[in-house]
Design a protein around this motif. Structure first.
Motif, PDB file in Angstrom:
ATOM      1  N   SER A 143       0.834  -1.199   0.000  1.00 22.59           N
ATOM      2  CA  SER A 143       0.000   0.000   0.000  1.00 22.59           C
ATOM      3  C   SER A 143       0.874   1.256   0.000  1.00 22.59           C
ATOM      4  O   SER A 143       2.102   1.182   0.095  1.00 22.59           O
ATOM      5  CB  SER A 143      -0.901  -0.005   1.237  1.00 22.59           C
ATOM      6  N   LYS A 144       0.204   2.420  -0.065  1.00 23.78           N
ATOM      7  CA  LYS A 144       0.946   3.678  -0.002  1.00 23.78           C
ATOM      8  C   LYS A 144       1.629   3.854   1.348  1.00 23.78           C
ATOM      9  O   LYS A 144       2.635   4.563   1.451  1.00 23.78           O
ATOM     10  CB  LYS A 144       0.003   4.862  -0.252  1.00 23.78           C
ATOM     11  N   ASP A 145       1.068   3.192   2.367  1.00 22.96           N
ATOM     12  CA  ASP A 145       1.662   3.266   3.703  1.00 22.96           C
ATOM     13  C   ASP A 145       2.765   2.227   3.894  1.00 22.96           C
ATOM     14  O   ASP A 145       3.229   2.014   5.023  1.00 22.96           O
ATOM     15  CB  ASP A 145       0.579   3.066   4.761  1.00 22.96           C
ATOM     16  N   ARG A 146       3.132   1.548   2.796  1.00 23.38           N
ATOM     17  CA  ARG A 146       4.209   0.538   2.801  1.00 23.38           C
ATOM     18  C   ARG A 146       3.845  -0.696   3.637  1.00 23.38           C
ATOM     19  O   ARG A 146       4.691  -1.330   4.243  1.00 23.38           O
ATOM     20  CB  ARG A 146       5.522   1.114   3.315  1.00 23.38           C
ATOM     21  N   ASP A 194      -1.145  -6.584   5.838  1.00 26.41           N
ATOM     22  CA  ASP A 194      -1.213  -5.311   6.556  1.00 26.41           C
ATOM     23  C   ASP A 194      -0.008  -5.085   7.462  1.00 26.41           C
ATOM     24  O   ASP A 194       0.023  -4.103   8.199  1.00 26.41           O
ATOM     25  CB  ASP A 194      -2.502  -5.203   7.380  1.00 26.41           C
ATOM     26  N   GLU A 195       0.991  -5.984   7.391  1.00 23.90           N
ATOM     27  CA  GLU A 195       2.231  -5.760   8.133  1.00 23.90           C
ATOM     28  C   GLU A 195       3.179  -4.903   7.279  1.00 23.90           C
ATOM     29  O   GLU A 195       3.076  -4.888   6.047  1.00 23.90           O
ATOM     30  CB  GLU A 195       2.902  -7.090   8.465  1.00 23.90           C
ATOM     31  N   PRO A 196       4.103  -4.174   7.889  1.00 29.10           N
ATOM     32  CA  PRO A 196       5.063  -3.371   7.101  1.00 29.10           C
ATOM     33  C   PRO A 196       5.874  -4.263   6.161  1.00 29.10           C
ATOM     34  O   PRO A 196       6.305  -5.354   6.543  1.00 29.10           O
ATOM     35  CB  PRO A 196       5.945  -2.730   8.171  1.00 29.10           C
ATOM     36  N   VAL A 197       6.078  -3.779   4.929  1.00 31.32           N
ATOM     37  CA  VAL A 197       6.815  -4.576   3.953  1.00 31.32           C
ATOM     38  C   VAL A 197       8.260  -4.775   4.394  1.00 31.32           C
ATOM     39  O   VAL A 197       8.903  -5.769   4.029  1.00 31.32           O
ATOM     40  CB  VAL A 197       6.751  -3.901   2.565  1.00 31.32           C
ATOM     41  N   SER A 198       8.769  -3.857   5.206  1.00 38.41           N
ATOM     42  CA  SER A 198      10.147  -3.984   5.682  1.00 38.41           C
ATOM     43  C   SER A 198      10.336  -5.187   6.601  1.00 38.41           C
ATOM     44  O   SER A 198      11.461  -5.601   6.853  1.00 38.41           O
ATOM     45  CB  SER A 198      10.568  -2.709   6.424  1.00 38.41           C
ATOM     46  N   VAL A 244       7.513  -3.274 -11.389  1.00 41.42           N
ATOM     47  CA  VAL A 244       6.590  -2.683 -10.418  1.00 41.42           C
ATOM     48  C   VAL A 244       5.647  -1.720 -11.139  1.00 41.42           C
ATOM     49  O   VAL A 244       6.089  -0.871 -11.910  1.00 41.42           O
ATOM     50  CB  VAL A 244       7.356  -1.937  -9.305  1.00 41.42           C
ATOM     51  N   SER A 245       4.343  -1.851 -10.875  1.00 35.99           N
ATOM     52  CA  SER A 245       3.330  -0.973 -11.461  1.00 35.99           C
ATOM     53  C   SER A 245       2.453  -0.414 -10.351  1.00 35.99           C
ATOM     54  O   SER A 245       2.110  -1.130  -9.398  1.00 35.99           O
ATOM     55  CB  SER A 245       2.460  -1.732 -12.464  1.00 35.99           C
ATOM     56  N   PRO A 246       2.062   0.865 -10.456  1.00 34.22           N
ATOM     57  CA  PRO A 246       1.190   1.447  -9.424  1.00 34.22           C
ATOM     58  C   PRO A 246      -0.227   0.890  -9.522  1.00 34.22           C
ATOM     59  O   PRO A 246      -0.701   0.538 -10.605  1.00 34.22           O
ATOM     60  CB  PRO A 246       1.221   2.945  -9.735  1.00 34.22           C
ATOM     61  N   LEU A 247      -0.906   0.813  -8.376  1.00 30.69           N
ATOM     62  CA  LEU A 247      -2.308   0.401  -8.305  1.00 30.69           C
ATOM     63  C   LEU A 247      -3.168   1.653  -8.159  1.00 30.69           C
ATOM     64  O   LEU A 247      -2.927   2.473  -7.263  1.00 30.69           O
ATOM     65  CB  LEU A 247      -2.530  -0.541  -7.122  1.00 30.69           C
ATOM     66  N   GLU A 248      -4.171   1.812  -9.034  1.00 30.73           N
ATOM     67  CA  GLU A 248      -5.011   3.013  -9.037  1.00 30.73           C
ATOM     68  C   GLU A 248      -6.463   2.651  -8.775  1.00 30.73           C
ATOM     69  O   GLU A 248      -6.946   1.599  -9.209  1.00 30.73           O
ATOM     70  CB  GLU A 248      -4.898   3.738 -10.383  1.00 30.73           C
ATOM     71  N   LYS A 249      -7.145   3.548  -8.056  1.00 32.36           N
ATOM     72  CA  LYS A 249      -8.587   3.402  -7.876  1.00 32.36           C
ATOM     73  C   LYS A 249      -9.292   3.719  -9.181  1.00 32.36           C
ATOM     74  O   LYS A 249      -8.910   4.656  -9.893  1.00 32.36           O
ATOM     75  CB  LYS A 249      -9.086   4.326  -6.773  1.00 32.36           C
ATOM     76  N   LYS A 250     -10.324   2.952  -9.488  1.00 30.90           N
ATOM     77  CA  LYS A 250     -10.962   3.062 -10.795  1.00 30.90           C
ATOM     78  C   LYS A 250     -11.700   4.378 -10.969  1.00 30.90           C
ATOM     79  O   LYS A 250     -11.673   4.968 -12.048  1.00 30.90           O
ATOM     80  CB  LYS A 250     -11.917   1.888 -10.986  1.00 30.90           C
ATOM     81  N   GLY A 308      -1.401   1.984  -3.988  1.00 31.93           N
ATOM     82  CA  GLY A 308      -0.365   0.992  -3.731  1.00 31.93           C
ATOM     83  C   GLY A 308       0.410   0.663  -4.994  1.00 31.93           C
ATOM     84  O   GLY A 308       0.283   1.354  -6.022  1.00 31.93           O
ATOM     85  N   ALA A 309       1.212  -0.380  -4.919  1.00 30.10           N
ATOM     86  CA  ALA A 309       2.011  -0.829  -6.063  1.00 30.10           C
ATOM     87  C   ALA A 309       2.168  -2.340  -5.994  1.00 30.10           C
ATOM     88  O   ALA A 309       2.281  -2.913  -4.908  1.00 30.10           O
ATOM     89  CB  ALA A 309       3.385  -0.154  -6.077  1.00 30.10           C
ATOM     90  N   VAL A 310       2.158  -2.976  -7.170  1.00 23.11           N
ATOM     91  CA  VAL A 310       2.329  -4.422  -7.250  1.00 23.11           C
ATOM     92  C   VAL A 310       3.588  -4.716  -8.052  1.00 23.11           C
ATOM     93  O   VAL A 310       3.847  -4.074  -9.076  1.00 23.11           O
ATOM     94  CB  VAL A 310       1.092  -5.100  -7.894  1.00 23.11           C
ATOM     95  N   GLY A 311       4.373  -5.662  -7.564  1.00 23.31           N
ATOM     96  CA  GLY A 311       5.623  -6.021  -8.233  1.00 23.31           C
ATOM     97  C   GLY A 311       5.657  -7.490  -8.578  1.00 23.31           C
ATOM     98  O   GLY A 311       5.200  -8.340  -7.791  1.00 23.31           O
TER      99      GLY A 311
END
Length: 475
Positions: free
Chosen positions: A150-153, A174-178, A221-227, A234-237
């Motif tokens: 997500s945008k919040d990583r 929903d956990e941090p990607v780090s 990696v591509s961004p995820l956009e609301k329709k 967010g972004a999906v890789g």
């Protein structure tokens, strides 16, 4: 222009009519009682008025309660229907019309709107469930690892391949990607894609917990956009594993470098000696001409052997068919021994298996390479054993064994690579091309077999070529 608010006109008029009817009925009751009973009851006019008013109000209250009941019962049915919309699947029976067009106010329109909403919700829910199932199946079937944040990583989702790659346990959504990815180049690619809102492709490396080594990936990696508003949430890789491609590229570069070196060395020698021969002939010096031409001839033969081996290796790797048949193990062994000088070594042969199902020319090529290697590296006066044995009912095996210096363990895993040499200077001095054992391995594998090495430093070496035996009764 601001939208006008909906006003339930029919319901308002219906309620107004009922209220007016109740008030009118009250006044009529009071008036009638006053006119009919005033002269017949012994009480003051004011007291009588109060009694009549009380009776009228009681009658109006009963009428009002009936009115409210008539108004609220449809509301209760609509509340129950609204609650049923929260259930899945939406009950089709509840979608039947509970009201008629003659029901008070807009209850009929509201009932019809709820039914349409329920049916639409049912269709959308089924469609969403189907799309979700399809998306899960697609994600699971994709061979590449996929990770979305997500945008919040925070982690949005990942597929089983990603979980396997990073050894991810369940429940990390929903956990941090780090918490699962610590490679700076990977995180930087996600950050940049979220920042600029565009797709990015980068080569990255990840630690493989299964092997403890590193694997190379092409990360897209591509961004995820609301329709509805194109807002990036967010972004999906997708991680394309290019480790094998990298290894193949490295092998190709090494191969080109090795071939260039192997060609350049004899060509340089040929060029140098030919120039010397030309100069000697011009000066009428003929003493060393034959010796120099002999050196040139040896280098030409070396080049010829290298080119032939490369062509054979290319044909085998490209899947060119071999032509197996039942051949005599003694015949092919004696042919190779006659072709390869071996007077300075003790050579012993044995033929437990009389026949092998293989290509005669290819098997003689295998044996010749193994025999030449033994002669090249085994000191003079040592022994070389060539034997054909049956291993169970399904294999005929060629054993080439010696009591030479053996091969160090650190070299054994790479011994069958092209141009790999244990003793590079000695191999080139003795005329080896560097691809003989690689050629042996490919030939045996093209027959459906395998090659095995048993060796200890100072205790000799044994090469075992396993050939499948489709008709064990003939061995």
């Amino acid at each position: 222009m601001k939208n006008q608010r909906f006003f339930p006109k029919r319901l308002f008029l219906w309620s107004l009519f009922r209220q007016a009817t109740s008030l009118t009925f009250t006044f009529l009751v009071v008036g009638f009682l006053s006119w009919f009973a005033l002269d017949r009851i012994a009480m003051s006019p004011f007291a009588f008025f109060l009694v009549a008013l009380g009776i009228g109000l009681a009658t109006a209250l009963v009428a009002q309660l009936l009115h409210l009941r008539r108004l609220l019962i449809p509301l209760g049915r609509l509340i129950e229907k609204t609650r049923s919309l929260r259930q899945f699947p939406f009950d089709l029976e509840s979608a039947e019309m509970d009201f008629g067009e003659d029901d008070p106010g807009e209850w009929f329109e509201l009932d019809r709107a709820l039914n349409q909403l329920g049916q639409t919700l049912r269709v959308k829910t089924i469609q969403l469930s189907r799309e979700k199932t399809q998306a899960r199946a697609i994600m699971a079937s994709v061979s590449e690892a996929v990770l979305a944040i997500s945008k919040d990583r925070d982690v949005l989702f990942y597929n089983p391949q990603m979980a396997m790659l990073l050894n991810i346990k369940e429940g990390l959504k929903d956990e941090p990607v780090s918490s699962i990815l610590r490679q700076p180049d990977v995180l930087r690619t996600y950050e940049k894609s979220l920042e600029i809102g565009k797709a990015l492709r980068e080569e990255v490396t990840l630690n493989d917990p299964r092997t403890g080594g590193q694997r190379h990936f092409l990360l897209s990696v591509s961004p995820l956009e609301k329709k509805h508003n194109q807002e990036i949430y967010g972004a999906v890789g997708m991680f394309y594993d290019i480790t094998e491609l990298k290894a193949a590229e490295r092998v190709r570069i090494e191969f080109v470098g090795n071939v260039s070196h192997e060609l350049r060395t004899p060509l340089t020698s040929i060029s140098g000696y030919l120039q010397t021969v030309i100069q000697d002939i011009n000066q009428k010096k003929y003493d060393d001409v034959n010796k120099f031409l002999s050196i040139v001839q040896n280098n030409v033969n070396r080049l010829k052997s290298l080119v032939n081996d490369l062509l054979d290796l290319s044909n085998l790797e490209s899947g060119r068919d071999i032509h197996p048949d039942w051949i005599s193990t003694q015949e092919v062994t004696e042919l190779v021994i006659r072709q390869v000088p071996s007077k300075e070594h003790w050579v012993a042969t044995s033929f437990e298996s009389k026949e092998v199902y293989a290509d005669f020319d290819r098997v003689s090529q295998v044996l010749r390479n193994l025999f030449e290697n033994a002669i090249r590296y085994v000191p003079k006066g040592k022994h070389i054993w060539i034997s054909w044995k049956s291993h169970g009912e399904g294999e005929v095996c060629l054993h080439v064994k010696d009591d030479g210096p053996g091969i160090e363990e650190k070299h054994q895993s790479r011994l069958f690579e092209r141009f790999y040499r244990v003793d590079k200077s000695r191999a080139r001095m003795d005329g080896g091309t560097g691809i003989g054992l690689s050629l042996v391995k490919h030939i045996v594998q093209r027959h459906g077999g395998r090659i095995e090495l048993i060796s200890k430093e100072g205790q000799g070496s044994e090469f075992i070529c396993h050939f499948p035996n489709p008709k064990a009764s003939k061995s």
